[in-house]
Design a protein around this motif. Structure first.
Motif, PDB file in Angstrom:
ATOM      1  N   SER A  24      -2.819   4.642   3.963  1.00 41.75           N
ATOM      2  CA  SER A  24      -2.748   3.209   3.662  1.00 41.75           C
ATOM      3  C   SER A  24      -1.702   2.933   2.587  1.00 41.75           C
ATOM      4  O   SER A  24      -0.951   1.959   2.681  1.00 41.75           O
ATOM      5  CB  SER A  24      -4.106   2.694   3.195  1.00 41.75           C
ATOM      6  N   HIS A  27       1.712   3.056   4.171  1.00 45.62           N
ATOM      7  CA  HIS A  27       2.004   1.851   4.938  1.00 45.62           C
ATOM      8  C   HIS A  27       2.426   0.708   4.021  1.00 45.62           C
ATOM      9  O   HIS A  27       3.328  -0.063   4.345  1.00 45.62           O
ATOM     10  CB  HIS A  27       0.798   1.412   5.766  1.00 45.62           C
ATOM     11  N   VAL A  35      -2.030  -4.172   4.963  1.00 45.31           N
ATOM     12  CA  VAL A  35      -3.162  -3.577   5.675  1.00 45.31           C
ATOM     13  C   VAL A  35      -4.204  -4.665   5.848  1.00 45.31           C
ATOM     14  O   VAL A  35      -4.782  -5.154   4.874  1.00 45.31           O
ATOM     15  CB  VAL A  35      -3.732  -2.376   4.896  1.00 45.31           C
ATOM     16  N   ASP A  39      -7.415  -3.289  10.289  1.00 45.95           N
ATOM     17  CA  ASP A  39      -6.734  -1.995  10.164  1.00 45.95           C
ATOM     18  C   ASP A  39      -7.472  -1.092   9.181  1.00 45.95           C
ATOM     19  O   ASP A  39      -7.616   0.107   9.413  1.00 45.95           O
ATOM     20  CB  ASP A  39      -5.295  -2.176   9.673  1.00 45.95           C
ATOM     21  N   GLY A  43      -9.218   2.318  10.333  1.00 48.92           N
ATOM     22  CA  GLY A  43      -8.695   3.515   9.682  1.00 48.92           C
ATOM     23  C   GLY A  43      -9.762   4.269   8.923  1.00 48.92           C
ATOM     24  O   GLY A  43      -9.837   5.499   8.993  1.00 48.92           O
TER      25      GLY A  43
END
Length: 69
Positions: A24, A27, A35, A39, A43
């Motif tokens: 995360s 990202h 996020v 998501d 995740g």
């Protein structure tokens, strides 16, 4: 709780949650994506399940190594 489940939950879930946080962070900071809650939920659940499988495999390997000694 048995020693087996303590190991699997702490080692496996710890690894899964740590990996979820790391991916995360990548990202957000590298890809500059946000996020979303969906998501994050998907995740977290998927990395937790993978962590449980990883913890179970690590427990079996630990048992195998201790029996050979």
């Amino acid at each position: 709780m048995s020693q087996k489940w303590k190991f699997i939950l702490t080692f496996g879930l710890g690894w899964g949650v740590f990996t979820f946080l790391g991916t995360s962070a990548l990202h957000v900071w590298v890809d500059h994506r946000t996020v979303t809650p969906t998501d994050g939920f998907v995740g977290l659940v998927s990395w937790s399940l993978v962590g449980l499988v990883f913890g179970t495999a690590a427990w079996k390997r630990k048992l195998k190594n201790t029996r050979q000694r």
